[in-house]
Write a protein that holds these residues in place. Structure first.
Motif, short mmCIF file in Angstrom:
data_model
loop_
_atom_site.label_atom_id
_atom_site.label_comp_id
_atom_site.label_asym_id
_atom_site.label_seq_id
_atom_site.Cartn_x
_atom_site.Cartn_y
_atom_site.Cartn_z
N ARG A 12 0.83 -1.20 0.00
CA ARG A 12 0.00 0.00 0.00
C ARG A 12 0.87 1.26 0.00
O ARG A 12 0.57 2.24 -0.69
CB ARG A 12 -0.91 0.01 1.23
CG ARG A 12 -1.97 -1.07 1.23
CD ARG A 12 -2.98 -0.87 0.13
NE ARG A 12 -3.75 0.36 0.29
CZ ARG A 12 -4.62 0.81 -0.59
NH1 ARG A 12 -4.80 0.16 -1.74
NH2 ARG A 12 -5.30 1.92 -0.36
N GLU A 15 2.29 1.68 -3.39
CA GLU A 15 1.23 2.10 -4.30
C GLU A 15 0.98 3.60 -4.19
O GLU A 15 0.83 4.30 -5.21
CB GLU A 15 -0.05 1.33 -3.99
CG GLU A 15 -1.19 1.61 -4.96
CD GLU A 15 -2.44 0.82 -4.61
OE1 GLU A 15 -3.22 0.53 -5.53
OE2 GLU A 15 -2.63 0.49 -3.42
N ARG A 19 1.47 6.53 -6.97
CA ARG A 19 0.35 7.39 -7.34
C ARG A 19 0.75 8.87 -7.26
O ARG A 19 0.48 9.66 -8.18
CB ARG A 19 -0.84 7.14 -6.42
CG ARG A 19 -1.61 5.87 -6.68
CD ARG A 19 -2.71 5.71 -5.65
NE ARG A 19 -3.53 4.54 -5.89
CZ ARG A 19 -4.52 4.17 -5.11
NH1 ARG A 19 -4.80 4.87 -4.01
NH2 ARG A 19 -5.24 3.09 -5.39
N TRP A 54 -9.27 10.43 -4.27
CA TRP A 54 -8.56 9.55 -3.34
C TRP A 54 -8.96 9.81 -1.90
O TRP A 54 -9.19 8.88 -1.13
CB TRP A 54 -7.06 9.73 -3.51
CG TRP A 54 -6.53 9.22 -4.82
CD1 TRP A 54 -7.18 8.38 -5.69
CD2 TRP A 54 -5.26 9.50 -5.42
NE1 TRP A 54 -6.39 8.14 -6.78
CE2 TRP A 54 -5.22 8.79 -6.64
CE3 TRP A 54 -4.17 10.27 -5.03
CZ2 TRP A 54 -4.09 8.86 -7.48
CZ3 TRP A 54 -3.06 10.33 -5.85
CH2 TRP A 54 -3.02 9.62 -7.06
N LYS A 57 -12.23 8.41 -0.71
CA LYS A 57 -12.28 6.94 -0.74
C LYS A 57 -12.70 6.40 -2.10
O LYS A 57 -13.47 5.45 -2.20
CB LYS A 57 -13.24 6.40 0.33
CG LYS A 57 -13.01 6.94 1.73
CD LYS A 57 -11.63 6.57 2.26
CE LYS A 57 -11.46 7.06 3.69
NZ LYS A 57 -10.10 6.76 4.23
N GLU A 58 -12.16 7.00 -3.16
CA GLU A 58 -12.36 6.48 -4.51
C GLU A 58 -10.99 6.24 -5.14
O GLU A 58 -10.60 6.93 -6.09
CB GLU A 58 -13.17 7.46 -5.35
CG GLU A 58 -14.57 7.73 -4.81
CD GLU A 58 -15.34 8.71 -5.69
OE1 GLU A 58 -15.27 8.59 -6.92
OE2 GLU A 58 -15.98 9.62 -5.13
N PRO A 59 -10.24 5.24 -4.64
CA PRO A 59 -8.86 5.06 -5.07
C PRO A 59 -8.71 4.40 -6.44
O PRO A 59 -7.62 4.43 -7.01
CB PRO A 59 -8.28 4.15 -3.98
CG PRO A 59 -9.46 3.35 -3.52
CD PRO A 59 -10.64 4.28 -3.61
N ASP A 60 -9.78 3.80 -6.96
CA ASP A 60 -9.66 3.01 -8.18
C ASP A 60 -10.05 3.77 -9.44
O ASP A 60 -10.42 3.17 -10.45
CB ASP A 60 -10.52 1.74 -8.06
CG ASP A 60 -10.06 0.86 -6.90
OD1 ASP A 60 -8.83 0.79 -6.67
OD2 ASP A 60 -10.91 0.25 -6.24
N ILE A 62 -9.54 6.02 -12.87
CA ILE A 62 -8.53 6.05 -13.92
C ILE A 62 -7.86 7.42 -13.84
O ILE A 62 -8.44 8.43 -14.27
CB ILE A 62 -9.17 5.82 -15.30
CG1 ILE A 62 -9.91 4.48 -15.32
CG2 ILE A 62 -8.09 5.85 -16.40
CD1 ILE A 62 -10.65 4.21 -16.60
#
Length: 202
Positions: A12, A15, A19, A54, A57-60, A62
């Motif tokens: 994590r 990652e 990012r 992010w 809580k929307e880490p995914d 594009i």
């Protein structure tokens, strides 16, 4: 079990490092693509749009698509907002020069007023990007809301300023981090702290 937990945490951390470096590089290239002057503000807005996702809580998401779409969509509006700040900043600077021609008590009174104006200006500039990506408002409304948030949350502002000072001291100690993390980590600190004020205001 403990090894798996440590491996998960290490993954994590790596990652998030990737990012932040990726978004920082996107910010640099987008700023250059707009000839710096016209690209910096849209690139900053696009970066904050990604960081907001992010933090919320929307880490995914594009990242590239979110960044580029926001950059294109907000290019003119973001530069318009920047123009307003430049004009106001120039007016503050002009008044500062004007104060040099005044002496005595009037100089002290006007200097105090100018100092307060500068604080309000910097405070508004500090929160403008999180407000811009969080709300859908008119240009002057963004400035009003950003100013109010800073004024009613002085402890948050002070804590954030101290955090950024420490962050930039780290960059001073390790200058190699600057091209990869300076903008994105600064933005993440601002967006994270500001997001808490948004939640409290609900």
């Amino acid at each position: 079990m403990q090894i798996d937990l440590m491996s998960s945490k290490f993954y994590r951390i790596c990652e998030w490092i990737w990012r932040l470096a990726y978004v920082n590089l996107l910010w640099i290239f987008s700023t250059l693509a707009g000839l710096v002057i016209f690209g910096m503000l849209p690139a900053t807005v696009a970066m904050f749009a990604v960081l907001r996702k992010w933090v919320m809580k929307e880490p995914d998401i594009i990242v590239f698509q979110t960044f580029i779409n926001t950059y294109r969509k907000e290019f003119i509006k973001a530069n318009g907002l920047g123009f307003i700040f430049v004009v106001v900043g120039y007016m503050i600077y002009f008044n500062y020069l004007f104060l040099g021609t005044i002496a005595g008590l009037m100089h002290m009174v006007l200097l105090s007023g100018l100092f307060c104006t500068v604080l309000v200006y910097l405070n508004t500039l500090f929160y403008i990007f999180p407000v811009y990506v969080h709300y859908d408002l008119k240009l002057f409304q963004y400035m009003k809301v950003a100013c109010i948030i800073g004024i009613i949350n002085p402890l948050t502002t002070i804590s954030l300023v101290l955090s950024i000072v420490l962050l930039y001291y780290l960059f001073y100690l390790i200058p190699g981090l600057v091209p990869f993390f300076s903008s994105s980590m600064t933005g993440l600190l601002i967006m994270w702290c500001t997001s808490m004020t948004f939640q409290e205001s609900k």
